[in-house]
Design an enzyme around this catalytic site. Sequence first.
Site, PDB file in Angstrom:
ATOM      1  N   GLU A   1      58.753 -38.604  29.750  1.00 19.89           N
ATOM      2  CA  GLU A   1      58.429 -37.558  28.750  1.00 19.89           C
ATOM      3  C   GLU A   1      57.742 -38.143  27.526  1.00 19.89           C
ATOM      4  OE1 GLU A   1      58.575 -34.823  29.844  1.00 19.89           O
ATOM      5  OE2 GLU A   1      60.254 -34.740  31.240  1.00 19.89           O
TER       6      GLU A   1
HETATM    7  C1  LIG Z   1      61.980 -42.028  36.947  1.00 24.86           C
HETATM    8  C2  LIG Z   1      60.669 -41.552  36.390  1.00 24.86           C
HETATM    9  C3  LIG Z   1      60.359 -40.199  36.440  1.00 24.86           C
HETATM   10  C4  LIG Z   1      59.126 -39.749  35.962  1.00 24.86           C
HETATM   11  N1  LIG Z   1      58.797 -38.409  36.088  1.00 24.86           N
HETATM   12  C5  LIG Z   1      57.534 -38.023  35.805  1.00 24.86           C
HETATM   13  C6  LIG Z   1      57.096 -36.688  36.103  1.00 24.86           C
HETATM   14  O1  LIG Z   1      57.869 -35.848  36.571  1.00 24.86           O
HETATM   15  N2  LIG Z   1      55.809 -36.362  35.867  1.00 24.86           N
HETATM   16  C7  LIG Z   1      54.914 -37.256  35.343  1.00 24.86           C
HETATM   17  O2  LIG Z   1      53.754 -36.906  35.163  1.00 24.86           O
HETATM   18  N3  LIG Z   1      55.290 -38.535  35.041  1.00 24.86           N
HETATM   19  C8  LIG Z   1      56.576 -38.924  35.264  1.00 24.86           C
HETATM   20  N4  LIG Z   1      56.967 -40.212  34.988  1.00 24.86           N
HETATM   21  C9  LIG Z   1      55.995 -41.139  34.410  1.00 24.86           C
HETATM   22  C10 LIG Z   1      56.267 -41.443  32.933  1.00 24.86           C
HETATM   23  O3  LIG Z   1      56.031 -40.318  32.157  1.00 24.86           O
HETATM   24  C11 LIG Z   1      55.380 -42.646  32.575  1.00 24.86           C
HETATM   25  O4  LIG Z   1      55.945 -43.768  33.222  1.00 24.86           O
HETATM   26  C12 LIG Z   1      55.292 -42.857  31.071  1.00 24.86           C
HETATM   27  O5  LIG Z   1      54.552 -41.820  30.479  1.00 24.86           O
HETATM   28  C13 LIG Z   1      54.643 -44.208  30.713  1.00 24.86           C
HETATM   29  O6  LIG Z   1      53.466 -44.423  31.405  1.00 24.86           O
HETATM   30  P1  LIG Z   1      53.237 -45.816  32.165  1.00 24.86           P
HETATM   31  O7  LIG Z   1      54.414 -46.012  33.045  1.00 24.86           O
HETATM   32  O8  LIG Z   1      51.908 -45.782  32.803  1.00 24.86           O
HETATM   33  O9  LIG Z   1      53.307 -46.904  31.025  1.00 24.86           O
HETATM   34  P2  LIG Z   1      52.083 -47.338  30.053  1.00 24.86           P
HETATM   35  O10 LIG Z   1      51.430 -46.138  29.497  1.00 24.86           O
HETATM   36  O11 LIG Z   1      51.240 -48.319  30.772  1.00 24.86           O
HETATM   37  O12 LIG Z   1      52.870 -48.064  28.901  1.00 24.86           O
HETATM   38  C14 LIG Z   1      53.333 -49.404  28.984  1.00 24.86           C
HETATM   39  C15 LIG Z   1      53.952 -49.774  27.633  1.00 24.86           C
HETATM   40  O13 LIG Z   1      52.937 -49.724  26.620  1.00 24.86           O
HETATM   41  C16 LIG Z   1      53.311 -48.831  25.588  1.00 24.86           C
HETATM   42  N5  LIG Z   1      52.130 -48.114  25.128  1.00 24.86           N
HETATM   43  C17 LIG Z   1      51.174 -47.521  25.878  1.00 24.86           C
HETATM   44  N6  LIG Z   1      50.251 -46.949  25.087  1.00 24.86           N
HETATM   45  C18 LIG Z   1      50.645 -47.158  23.815  1.00 24.86           C
HETATM   46  C19 LIG Z   1      50.112 -46.819  22.528  1.00 24.86           C
HETATM   47  N7  LIG Z   1      48.998 -46.106  22.386  1.00 24.86           N
HETATM   48  N8  LIG Z   1      50.782 -47.243  21.431  1.00 24.86           N
HETATM   49  C20 LIG Z   1      51.930 -47.949  21.546  1.00 24.86           C
HETATM   50  N9  LIG Z   1      52.474 -48.291  22.714  1.00 24.86           N
HETATM   51  C21 LIG Z   1      51.841 -47.904  23.838  1.00 24.86           C
HETATM   52  C22 LIG Z   1      54.333 -47.896  26.201  1.00 24.86           C
HETATM   53  O14 LIG Z   1      55.212 -47.357  25.226  1.00 24.86           O
HETATM   54  C23 LIG Z   1      55.042 -48.820  27.173  1.00 24.86           C
HETATM   55  O15 LIG Z   1      56.040 -49.525  26.496  1.00 24.86           O
HETATM   56  C24 LIG Z   1      58.215 -40.669  35.401  1.00 24.86           C
HETATM   57  C25 LIG Z   1      58.552 -42.030  35.327  1.00 24.86           C
HETATM   58  C26 LIG Z   1      59.752 -42.470  35.811  1.00 24.86           C
HETATM   59  C27 LIG Z   1      60.065 -43.934  35.751  1.00 24.86           C
END
Ligand SMILES: Cc1cc2nc3c(=O)[nH]c(=O)nc-3n(C[C@H](O)[C@H](O)[C@H](O)COP(=O)(O)OP(=O)(O)OC[C@H]3O[C@@H](n4cnc5c(N)ncnc54)[C@H](O)[C@@H]3O)c2cc1C
Length: 593
Positions: free
Chosen positions: A448
């Site tokens: 989220e």
């Molecule tokens: C169990 C689970 C359920 C999920 N359910 C859903 C779902 O139902 N629908 C859906 O669409 N997604 C879902 N997700 C995905 C989830 O929303 C994403 O994993 C999350 O938004 C982070 O994206 P990412 O994993 O690509 O991490 P990244 O975006 O690659 O981030 C990696 C790190 O960098 C940091 N970061 C990235 N950009 C910035 C910035 N601009 N400034 C500061 N820090 C930053 C982040 O905070 C994080 O610590 C789910 C994930 C999990 C693990």
Amino acid sequence: MNYQPHPEDVRFVLHAVLDSTPQLRALGPFAEVDDALQCQVLDEAAKFVADVVAPVNRIGDEVGCRFERGEVHTPPGFRAAYRAFVDGGWPALSADTEHGGQGLPGVLEAIVFEWLSGANHGLTMAPGLLHGAYECLKHHGSEDLKARYLAQIATGESLATMCLTEAHAGSDLGQVRTRAVPQPDGSIQVEGSKIFISGGEHDLTPNIIHLVLCRLPDAVPGPKGLSLVLVPKHLPDGARNAVHCESIEEKMGLHGSPTCAMRFDRATGWLVGAPHRGLAAIFVMMNSARLHCAVQGIGLLDAAWQKADAYARERRQMKAPAHAVRAALAAPTPGANDPDAQQPSLIAEHPAIRRILDTQRSWIDGARVLAYRTAVQLDVAKHAADPKARERAQRWCALVTPVLKAACTHQAFHGASDCLQVFGGHGYVRESGIEQVVRDARVTMIYEGTNEIQAIDLLVRKVLPDGGAAMSGVLIELRDALEAARDTDADVQRRLAQLRYLTTSIVMAAQADPRLPHEVADDYLRVVMLAMMAWAWARIDVAAGAHGSGDDEDGRWSRPASAFRRHVLPEFDMRLGMVKRACDAVTGARAAG
Ligand SMILES: Cc1cc2nc3c(=O)[nH]c(=O)nc-3n(C[C@H](O)[C@H](O)[C@H](O)COP(=O)(O)OP(=O)(O)OC[C@H]3O[C@@H](n4cnc5c(N)ncnc54)[C@H](O)[C@@H]3O)c2cc1C
């Protein structure tokens, strides 16, 4: 032991601390929602959660979801529990009666979801997005889509998903590549892959309604080119749509919720909202999902606390510390035949353990005040007749929701880990069940919108654009509420004023160095949460005092109040100092330059 909701604690916050009933009854649709009706709903919900949802939590973690030839099987007992959830009308609690809902305030729904999450986070993920999907479709869907799907979603007969994330696009949704191709009949063909989709496939409901963020051919690059498309698993004529689950993730926790990799093979869907306005439509869903995420955090922390508290009341270890201290100081000790000195004592009486328990309790109770206030404000923002009242409520929700999402989920994981400590080695082995809470809670800090993104949302998107005016308005509102409750707690007033001043300092420093807000965003969010928690505890004190000492039996409210002031609130000064120093470094450097 299974999680047990305690309606009396929640009623105290809702009625004695927040006095929410008159606020709700002033809103047209809830004129009949008196204390008695709210209590009845909460008592029934507590029974349902304890009797039906909590008992299948453990098996959900141990067996987990299974993926077989494109189909997902949920853990044993989940289907029956979900059916009972639908039959009891629980998914439809705050949906409009015209769509099969019960038309009750959203704050009651938020409380029920807190309890559901505490009892069984995995199962609760399934209906977790229903409310958001309902609001999104209600506000942005065409009449045709609403007629087809709104009631199914409101009643939980069909579950909904939020399909945003792609392998290369997580926090940065502007990178989403899934293609949306308009068809001559007005439908949209969706092609692409999504990952991490909660409940993307399962056996709980025959149909699944996917809300998919994708890109039309004439879209501009970035977030402004995104559109939202509704893609059902089964089309209206019953045919299977071309949307498939390719696999489910093996995860650290949350084993009862399938996290799916989804493929859209020119699947048929329909636009929700205007072309290229997908983010605006999905934000309706995400805001309510974020508040739900905050209450998930509260529920999970409460689950951890309940386990730790029960264990600490039966585990006996070592002598009471007073004896140890006397011995260490070679002070006169009680006689060798002092019976007390011979006995191991309950660890609940040991100050180190008491501190852990009372500190986590202070987080749960204080955060509840803020989360329920926010849920009431969401009701006000939706239904108040006075546009000024709606605007004030919207301002509160916009600013406080990211704070609660980040702070409550952070505390859920870290606090659950502290609660595990109460068990010693017995917490690290599976039997106690507390390690599941720690594993399950971790993801709430990530999904989220990660907690870092929440902090940026707060400071960069919501506080800076108006020079801190909206935040200042919220803080003045809190100050006035304290004065109205005749609580002139000077310490809280001082902190609210310090936060206003800090906000101004950041606005000024950001002009000198635009990188600064990103650097201090996490600390700033923390300062905001701690100031608001101080406010919440001032309100709890007043309410507990007004109710007389009977309600504070065994220090129910006074012990966490004291733990909050001694062990939580000092972080306010530390974080405030960190942000101030960062601002001074920037503005000082400019002045020197
Ligand atoms: C169990 C689970 C359920 C999920 N359910 C859903 C779902 O139902 N629908 C859906 O669409 N997604 C879902 N997700 C995905 C989830 O929303 C994403 O994993 C999350 O938004 C982070 O994206 P990412 O994993 O690509 O991490 P990244 O975006 O690659 O981030 C990696 C790190 O960098 C940091 N970061 C990235 N950009 C910035 C910035 N601009 N400034 C500061 N820090 C930053 C982040 O905070 C994080 O610590 C789910 C994930 C999990 C693990």
